[in-house]
Write a protein that holds these residues in place. Structure first.
Motif, PDB file in Angstrom:
ATOM      1  N   TYR A 196       0.830  -1.194   0.000  1.00  0.00           N
ATOM      2  CA  TYR A 196       0.000   0.000   0.000  1.00  0.00           C
ATOM      3  C   TYR A 196       0.873   1.256   0.000  1.00  0.00           C
ATOM      4  CZ  TYR A 196      -3.050   3.684   1.743  1.00  0.00           C
ATOM      5  OH  TYR A 196      -3.719   4.871   1.902  1.00  0.00           O
ATOM      6  N   CYS A 197       0.512   2.242  -0.823  1.00  0.00           N
ATOM      7  CA  CYS A 197       1.264   3.492  -0.939  1.00  0.00           C
ATOM      8  C   CYS A 197       0.450   4.613  -0.286  1.00  0.00           C
ATOM      9  CB  CYS A 197       1.537   3.820  -2.398  1.00  0.00           C
ATOM     10  SG  CYS A 197       2.472   2.530  -3.265  1.00  0.00           S
ATOM     11  N   PRO A 198       0.962   5.244   0.764  1.00  0.00           N
ATOM     12  CA  PRO A 198       0.189   6.191   1.562  1.00  0.00           C
ATOM     13  C   PRO A 198      -0.412   7.356   0.790  1.00  0.00           C
ATOM     14  CG  PRO A 198       2.215   5.599   2.694  1.00  0.00           C
ATOM     15  CD  PRO A 198       2.305   5.012   1.331  1.00  0.00           C
ATOM     16  N   ALA A 199       0.262   7.827  -0.266  1.00  0.00           N
ATOM     17  CA  ALA A 199      -0.245   8.975  -1.028  1.00  0.00           C
ATOM     18  C   ALA A 199      -0.644   8.601  -2.452  1.00  0.00           C
ATOM     19  CB  ALA A 199       0.787  10.095  -1.046  1.00  0.00           C
ATOM     20  N   GLY A 200      -0.754   7.310  -2.732  1.00  0.00           N
ATOM     21  CA  GLY A 200      -1.149   6.866  -4.062  1.00  0.00           C
ATOM     22  C   GLY A 200       0.025   6.413  -4.904  1.00  0.00           C
ATOM     23  N   ILE A 201      -0.238   6.204  -6.174  1.00  0.00           N
ATOM     24  CA  ILE A 201       0.768   5.682  -7.106  1.00  0.00           C
ATOM     25  C   ILE A 201       0.923   6.640  -8.268  1.00  0.00           C
ATOM     26  CG2 ILE A 201       1.274   3.820  -8.749  1.00  0.00           C
ATOM     27  CD1 ILE A 201      -0.206   1.952  -6.766  1.00  0.00           C
ATOM     28  N   LEU A 202       2.169   6.975  -8.576  1.00  0.00           N
ATOM     29  CA  LEU A 202       2.476   7.845  -9.716  1.00  0.00           C
ATOM     30  C   LEU A 202       2.893   6.960 -10.887  1.00  0.00           C
ATOM     31  CD1 LEU A 202       2.682  10.924 -10.323  1.00  0.00           C
ATOM     32  CD2 LEU A 202       5.133  10.718  -9.879  1.00  0.00           C
ATOM     33  N   ALA A 203       2.133   7.024 -11.978  1.00  0.00           N
ATOM     34  CA  ALA A 203       2.494   6.289 -13.196  1.00  0.00           C
ATOM     35  C   ALA A 203       3.248   7.241 -14.108  1.00  0.00           C
ATOM     36  CB  ALA A 203       1.250   5.755 -13.883  1.00  0.00           C
ATOM     37  N   ASN A 204       4.468   6.853 -14.486  1.00  0.00           N
ATOM     38  CA  ASN A 204       5.363   7.703 -15.264  1.00  0.00           C
ATOM     39  C   ASN A 204       5.523   7.140 -16.673  1.00  0.00           C
ATOM     40  OD1 ASN A 204       6.294   9.092 -12.677  1.00  0.00           O
ATOM     41  ND2 ASN A 204       7.027   7.011 -12.310  1.00  0.00           N
ATOM     42  N   VAL A 205       5.378   7.991 -17.682  1.00  0.00           N
ATOM     43  CA  VAL A 205       5.564   7.556 -19.071  1.00  0.00           C
ATOM     44  C   VAL A 205       6.417   8.588 -19.793  1.00  0.00           C
ATOM     45  CG1 VAL A 205       4.460   7.017 -21.262  1.00  0.00           C
ATOM     46  CG2 VAL A 205       3.336   6.373 -19.131  1.00  0.00           C
ATOM     47  N   ARG A 206       7.569   8.151 -20.299  1.00  0.00           N
ATOM     48  CA  ARG A 206       8.449   9.023 -21.071  1.00  0.00           C
ATOM     49  C   ARG A 206       8.540   8.480 -22.496  1.00  0.00           C
ATOM     50  NH1 ARG A 206      10.536   8.205 -15.970  1.00  0.00           N
ATOM     51  NH2 ARG A 206      11.027  10.063 -14.743  1.00  0.00           N
ATOM     52  N   PHE A 207       8.392   9.354 -23.467  1.00  0.00           N
ATOM     53  CA  PHE A 207       8.378   8.957 -24.870  1.00  0.00           C
ATOM     54  C   PHE A 207       9.781   8.982 -25.478  1.00  0.00           C
ATOM     55  CE2 PHE A 207       4.008   9.999 -24.110  1.00  0.00           C
ATOM     56  CZ  PHE A 207       3.255   9.331 -25.062  1.00  0.00           C
ATOM     57  N   PRO A 208       9.983   8.253 -26.592  1.00  0.00           N
ATOM     58  CA  PRO A 208      11.259   8.339 -27.315  1.00  0.00           C
ATOM     59  C   PRO A 208      11.525   9.771 -27.783  1.00  0.00           C
ATOM     60  CG  PRO A 208       9.984   6.460 -28.063  1.00  0.00           C
ATOM     61  CD  PRO A 208       9.073   7.268 -27.184  1.00  0.00           C
ATOM     62  N   THR A 209      12.787  10.072 -28.032  1.00  0.00           N
ATOM     63  CA  THR A 209      13.178  11.465 -28.265  1.00  0.00           C
ATOM     64  C   THR A 209      13.892  11.712 -29.592  1.00  0.00           C
ATOM     65  OG1 THR A 209      15.121  10.938 -26.924  1.00  0.00           O
ATOM     66  CG2 THR A 209      13.308  12.081 -25.826  1.00  0.00           C
ATOM     67  N   CYS A 210      13.929  10.725 -30.462  1.00  0.00           N
ATOM     68  CA  CYS A 210      14.570  10.883 -31.766  1.00  0.00           C
ATOM     69  C   CYS A 210      13.546  10.634 -32.872  1.00  0.00           C
ATOM     70  CB  CYS A 210      15.745   9.913 -31.920  1.00  0.00           C
ATOM     71  SG  CYS A 210      17.051  10.135 -30.684  1.00  0.00           S
ATOM     72  N   TRP A 211      13.409  11.574 -33.785  1.00  0.00           N
ATOM     73  CA  TRP A 211      12.407  11.532 -34.852  1.00  0.00           C
ATOM     74  C   TRP A 211      13.105  11.360 -36.203  1.00  0.00           C
ATOM     75  CZ3 TRP A 211      10.385  16.485 -37.426  1.00  0.00           C
ATOM     76  CH2 TRP A 211       9.345  16.190 -38.331  1.00  0.00           C
ATOM     77  N   ASP A 212      12.445  10.653 -37.137  1.00  0.00           N
ATOM     78  CA  ASP A 212      13.069  10.458 -38.455  1.00  0.00           C
ATOM     79  C   ASP A 212      13.074  11.738 -39.288  1.00  0.00           C
ATOM     80  OD1 ASP A 212      10.506  10.712 -39.563  1.00  0.00           O
ATOM     81  OD2 ASP A 212      10.295   8.582 -40.028  1.00  0.00           O
ATOM     82  N   GLY A 213      12.382  12.769 -38.830  1.00  0.00           N
ATOM     83  CA  GLY A 213      12.401  14.063 -39.511  1.00  0.00           C
ATOM     84  C   GLY A 213      11.533  14.140 -40.740  1.00  0.00           C
ATOM     85  N   LYS A 214      10.813  13.067 -41.052  1.00  0.00           N
ATOM     86  CA  LYS A 214      10.017  13.018 -42.277  1.00  0.00           C
ATOM     87  C   LYS A 214       8.550  12.694 -42.002  1.00  0.00           C
ATOM     88  CE  LYS A 214      14.040  11.198 -44.776  1.00  0.00           C
ATOM     89  NZ  LYS A 214      14.567  10.021 -45.523  1.00  0.00           N
ATOM     90  N   ASN A 215       8.315  11.646 -41.258  1.00  0.00           N
ATOM     91  CA  ASN A 215       6.963  11.119 -41.086  1.00  0.00           C
ATOM     92  C   ASN A 215       6.317  11.640 -39.810  1.00  0.00           C
ATOM     93  OD1 ASN A 215       6.904   9.141 -43.409  1.00  0.00           O
ATOM     94  ND2 ASN A 215       8.697   8.394 -42.304  1.00  0.00           N
ATOM     95  N   LEU A 216       5.123  12.176 -39.956  1.00  0.00           N
ATOM     96  CA  LEU A 216       4.378  12.656 -38.803  1.00  0.00           C
ATOM     97  C   LEU A 216       3.721  11.508 -38.045  1.00  0.00           C
ATOM     98  CD1 LEU A 216       2.685  15.763 -40.457  1.00  0.00           C
ATOM     99  CD2 LEU A 216       4.724  15.719 -38.996  1.00  0.00           C
ATOM    100  N   ASP A 217       3.657  10.354 -38.667  1.00  0.00           N
ATOM    101  CA  ASP A 217       3.080   9.155 -38.061  1.00  0.00           C
ATOM    102  C   ASP A 217       3.655   7.960 -38.803  1.00  0.00           C
ATOM    103  OD1 ASP A 217       1.555   7.537 -36.442  1.00  0.00           O
ATOM    104  OD2 ASP A 217      -0.388   8.194 -37.213  1.00  0.00           O
ATOM    105  N   SER A 218       3.336   6.774 -38.347  1.00  0.00           N
ATOM    106  CA  SER A 218       3.750   5.537 -39.000  1.00  0.00           C
ATOM    107  C   SER A 218       2.653   4.508 -38.755  1.00  0.00           C
ATOM    108  CB  SER A 218       5.100   5.059 -38.455  1.00  0.00           C
ATOM    109  OG  SER A 218       5.116   5.051 -37.045  1.00  0.00           O
ATOM    110  N   PRO A 219       2.635   3.418 -39.523  1.00  0.00           N
ATOM    111  CA  PRO A 219       1.545   2.445 -39.375  1.00  0.00           C
ATOM    112  C   PRO A 219       1.336   1.942 -37.951  1.00  0.00           C
ATOM    113  CG  PRO A 219       2.720   2.016 -41.401  1.00  0.00           C
ATOM    114  CD  PRO A 219       3.505   3.086 -40.678  1.00  0.00           C
ATOM    115  N   ASN A 220       2.420   1.767 -37.209  1.00  0.00           N
ATOM    116  CA  ASN A 220       2.297   1.311 -35.820  1.00  0.00           C
ATOM    117  C   ASN A 220       2.373   2.472 -34.830  1.00  0.00           C
ATOM    118  OD1 ASN A 220       5.002   1.983 -35.904  1.00  0.00           O
ATOM    119  ND2 ASN A 220       5.750  -0.036 -35.269  1.00  0.00           N
ATOM    120  N   HIS A 221       2.429   3.693 -35.357  1.00  0.00           N
ATOM    121  CA  HIS A 221       2.470   4.927 -34.568  1.00  0.00           C
ATOM    122  C   HIS A 221       3.718   5.018 -33.682  1.00  0.00           C
ATOM    123  CE1 HIS A 221      -1.616   5.217 -35.961  1.00  0.00           C
ATOM    124  NE2 HIS A 221      -1.922   4.089 -35.344  1.00  0.00           N
TER     125      HIS A 221
END
Length: 338
Positions: free
Chosen positions: A183-208
């Motif tokens: 049990y966590c007295p003040a709750g649980i913090l869920a942390n998500v950090r995204f990748p930081t390198c982009w191909d510079g061309k595609n705004l999206d990809s089939p698998n996103h």
């Protein structure tokens, strides 16, 4: 170190730094997923969404959501992006489920749930945010994590998707890859950090995801270089969600197992929390994000327009999918199989 002390110290650093931290109140909790299942109503599992009120079942990438939105749940009022994750549930020993409520993060105490969002040039606690980054573009979107993952080995493919057991609201470590088992007295913090390198061309990809990559060596925080295939360094996008587990204190198992499950885990195959994942659709107005990343913006940012907590709490959407999501439920919404 308490967050308030950290912010005070960071305010004294050189004026070349850019790290923005802001709260986004809840927009809606709904069974929609316009990236993985565009046009599908309802989607396979429940999500919690913050940001601009153009969020919908399709999210056409050709639309300029920043010009279409009429409000945003985010503190910086030029940000009409949408940010979302799966929803956390508590599983009772009798087999029923209850949605874990969200509360505002440290400094955003009066927020209507939601998340805290960061855009950074460098590491979160680095006193020298000085790396040049290229802001995301109109139409950009991405996903990190995989809801079908059930093993630690597979989860390692996604760096820095973690949990923090909060002893108080200022706790920021340690971070673990697994759900806290005690049990966590003040709750649980869920942390998500995204990748930081982009191909510079595609705004999206089939698998996103494949238009993005991690540094080829080291980490974003250590200044690790991007691979040749993805040479453009973009801001570190980071979500924090405060899940308020305090109401479940007397129900917490004593045997060291976790009673938590993500909303995609209807079959109970991921008892550790490895399937945490998050989605992002860019929606900043004009060049606001790039201006912030090029300015002396550290946590607060006079370069950007802001709104009051009362204003951001007023922005909301009605549920598209009409189904019970609160109270003790016999199964997760949609009874997902992953």
């Amino acid at each position: 170190m308490l967050w308030s002390s950290l912010v005070g110290a960071l305010a004294l650093v050189a004026p070349t730094n850019a790290l923005i931290r802001f709260g986004c109140s809840q927009l809606v909790v709904d069974r929609l997923d316009p990236l993985v299942q565009p046009g599908v109503e309802p989607s396979a599992h429940l999500h919690q969404i913050v940001g601009g009120n153009t969020f919908n079942v399709t999210m056409d990438p050709n639309n300029d959501i920043a010009s279409m939105a009429t409000c945003t749940t985010c503190q910086f009022s030029e940000d009409f992006s949408n940010y979302w994750t799966a929803v956390l549930f508590f599983k009772h020993k009798n087999g029923t489920y209850k949605r874990v409520p969200q509360i505002g993060n440290l400094g955003f105490d009066n927020a209507n749930g939601g998340m805290t969002i960061y855009y950074m040039q460098d590491a979160l606690y680095n006193m020298n945010q000085s790396s040049k980054v290229t802001a995301f573009k109109k139409g950009f979107r991405m996903i990190v994590g995989n809801p079908t993952i059930t093993t630690k080995e597979d989860a390692r493919k996604f760096r820095q998707i973690t949990y923090t057991c909060l002893q108080d609201m200022a706790t920021r470590g340690p971070e673990t890859m697994e759900f806290p088992t005690s049990y966590c007295p003040a709750g649980i913090l869920a942390n998500v950090r995204f990748p930081t390198c982009w191909d510079g061309k595609n705004l999206d990809s089939p698998n996103h995801a494949s238009h993005m990559a991690y540094p080829i060596s080291g980490t974003f925080e250590s200044g690790g270089p991007c691979p040749d295939s993805h040479p453009v360094r973009v801001p570190q996008l980071f979500y924090e969600t405060n899940w308020d587990t305090r109401e479940f204190k007397d129900l917490w198992p004593a045997d060291g197992t976790s009673p938590l499950t993500w909303s995609q885990n209807g079959m109970g195959t991921d008892r550790e929390g490895y399937g945490s994942h998050a989605d992002y659709v860019f929606g900043w107005k004009g060049d606001a994000l790039q201006r912030a990343m090029d300015s002396n913006c550290y946590v607060n940012c006079t370069t950007l327009k802001t709104q009051t907590m009362e204003e951001q709490n007023k922005c909301s959407l009605a549920n598209v999918v009409k189904e019970p999501i609160d109270g003790w439920l016999p199964q997760l919404p949609g009874n997902p199989t992953g």
